[in-house]
Design a protein around this motif. Structure first.
Motif, mmCIF file in Angstrom:
data_model
loop_
_atom_site.group_PDB
_atom_site.id
_atom_site.type_symbol
_atom_site.label_atom_id
_atom_site.label_comp_id
_atom_site.label_asym_id
_atom_site.label_seq_id
_atom_site.Cartn_x
_atom_site.Cartn_y
_atom_site.Cartn_z
ATOM 1 N N VAL A 22 -8.826 16.524 1.771
ATOM 2 C CA VAL A 22 -8.684 15.211 1.136
ATOM 3 C C VAL A 22 -10.058 14.646 0.782
ATOM 4 N N VAL A 23 -10.056 13.705 -0.130
ATOM 5 C CA VAL A 23 -11.209 12.844 -0.405
ATOM 6 C C VAL A 23 -10.685 11.421 -0.312
ATOM 7 N N GLN A 24 -11.164 10.688 0.666
ATOM 8 C CA GLN A 24 -10.627 9.347 0.906
ATOM 9 C C GLN A 24 -10.799 8.444 -0.309
ATOM 10 N N GLY A 25 -9.671 7.968 -0.835
ATOM 11 C CA GLY A 25 -9.703 7.058 -1.974
ATOM 12 C C GLY A 25 -9.792 7.728 -3.320
ATOM 13 N N GLU A 26 -9.866 9.058 -3.347
ATOM 14 C CA GLU A 26 -9.953 9.797 -4.602
ATOM 15 C C GLU A 26 -9.071 11.035 -4.533
ATOM 16 N N SER A 27 -8.960 11.744 -5.654
ATOM 17 C CA SER A 27 -8.198 12.981 -5.718
ATOM 18 C C SER A 27 -9.078 14.154 -5.307
ATOM 19 N N LEU A 64 -9.686 21.854 -7.236
ATOM 20 C CA LEU A 64 -8.689 22.684 -6.566
ATOM 21 C C LEU A 64 -7.309 22.445 -7.176
ATOM 22 N N SER A 65 -6.501 23.486 -7.204
ATOM 23 C CA SER A 65 -5.129 23.363 -7.682
ATOM 24 C C SER A 65 -4.236 24.230 -6.808
ATOM 25 N N SER A 66 -2.949 24.069 -6.969
ATOM 26 C CA SER A 66 -2.004 24.880 -6.204
ATOM 27 C C SER A 66 -2.256 26.361 -6.453
ATOM 28 N N GLY A 67 -2.350 27.131 -5.371
ATOM 29 C CA GLY A 67 -2.637 28.552 -5.460
ATOM 30 C C GLY A 67 -4.091 28.896 -5.266
ATOM 31 N N ALA A 68 -4.995 27.899 -5.300
ATOM 32 C CA ALA A 68 -6.427 28.179 -5.119
ATOM 33 C C ALA A 68 -6.677 28.704 -3.715
ATOM 34 N N ALA A 82 -4.696 29.502 1.246
ATOM 35 C CA ALA A 82 -4.689 28.887 -0.083
ATOM 36 C C ALA A 82 -4.127 27.478 -0.039
ATOM 37 N N VAL A 83 -4.369 26.760 -1.120
ATOM 38 C CA VAL A 83 -3.686 25.481 -1.360
ATOM 39 C C VAL A 83 -2.268 25.810 -1.808
ATOM 40 N N TRP A 84 -1.270 25.234 -1.139
ATOM 41 C CA TRP A 84 0.104 25.525 -1.565
ATOM 42 C C TRP A 84 0.759 24.347 -2.287
ATOM 43 N N TRP A 85 0.148 23.165 -2.216
ATOM 44 C CA TRP A 85 0.724 22.007 -2.903
ATOM 45 C C TRP A 85 -0.352 20.956 -3.078
ATOM 46 N N VAL A 86 -0.375 20.320 -4.241
ATOM 47 C CA VAL A 86 -1.228 19.159 -4.493
ATOM 48 C C VAL A 86 -0.313 17.968 -4.688
ATOM 49 N N ASP A 87 -0.431 16.954 -3.829
ATOM 50 C CA ASP A 87 0.471 15.804 -3.955
ATOM 51 C C ASP A 87 -0.019 14.841 -5.041
#
Length: 266
Positions: A242-247, A254-258, A176-181
């Motif tokens: 990641v997406v270079q230059g974007e979120s 995607l969000s934390s926990g996904a 899973a995703v554990w953190w979104v910076d």
């Protein structure tokens, strides 16, 4: 020595009270990491241990909801502690909070408190008054009333009572995703060594084939990719989408926990 608090009680009032209490009891500077879940707390424990390096420190962790499955506990999840090198970690133990510790095999066991037993020990040895003891047993803010006090006693080498639990009894991490910076990069629970990288550095995932790059700077503009991120401990670094230059979080939803499809893992 430095203290880090990792807690889901993260509004300004709760943050200020916890920071002041820990600083006064432990006579050390304090930093605070606000989290939204046990999974986020788990990853941040690893990152703070990495930040301390070989220096002494204390990490005080609490993610302890009292609703839903947490109703099984009399007054929220129990707490426990362990040492990693020179760092004392005192933490809630339910859910995924210690799952990164388990994944990286940092310890063999956790010393778990029975809070009423520990409070009796504190009162009998005159570390706190009976009135404070009664308050701690019933408090809704245990990361303020209990955790800094028990951390202080452990640092003073007091024989605080505990029961030892093997780390294998704690929950495994999901993929899973554990953190979104703040840039939208999505830190995931997989190490590079666990990812199945195919030909042309392609990694199959449920969001499509991603190209793996070792560094963010090498990812082409606007490209969706998988990289080795900065989070982790020692040689164990966790991957990021990641997406270079974007979120990546916004672009991919995607969000934390996904959860991430296990097709990308070995």
């Amino acid at each position: 020595m430095h203290i880090t608090i990792i807690n889901d009680c993260r509004d300004e009032n709760a943050r200020g009270r916890q920071t002041a209490r820990a600083s006064s009891l432990l006579s050390s500077p304090v930093s605070f990491v606000g989290v939204g879940s046990d999974l986020e707390a788990s990853g941040n424990i690893i990152d703070v241990l990495d930040a301390y390096g070989e220096e002494p420190g204390v990490i005080i962790v609490n993610v302890a909801p009292r609703n839903g499955p947490a109703k099984k506990w009399e007054n929220g999840t129990p707490f426990g502690y362990f040492w990693y090198k020179k760092v004392l970690v005192v933490s809630s133990i339910d859910g995924l909070t210690l799952s990164f510790v388990k994944k990286l095999k940092l310890v063999d066991s956790i010393n778990v408190f029975d809070i009423p037993e520990v409070v009796r020990f504190m009162v009998e040895n005159k570390y706190i008054s009976p009135e404070v003891g009664d308050h701690i047993i019933n408090t809704q803010f245990r990361s303020y009333d209990f955790l800094p006090r028990v951390a202080a006693l452990i640092l003073q080498n007091k024989d605080v009572p505990f029961t030892e639990y093997g780390i294998d009894s704690f929950s495994d991490l999901p993929l899973a995703v554990w953190w979104v910076d703040n840039f939208g990069n999505c830190k995931i629970t997989l190490l590079l060594s666990e990812i199945n990288i195919g030909t042309d550095n392609k990694v199959a995932t449920e969001i499509g084939d991603l190209t793996y790059y070792s560094r963010l700077k090498d990812v082409p503009d606007k490209a969706v990719a998988l990289i080795t991120g900065s989070s982790g401990l020692g040689d164990n670094r966790f991957s990021e989408i990641v997406v270079q230059g974007e979120s990546a979080s916004v672009f991919l939803g995607l969000s934390s926990g996904a959860e991430i499809s296990p097709v990308c893992s070995r």
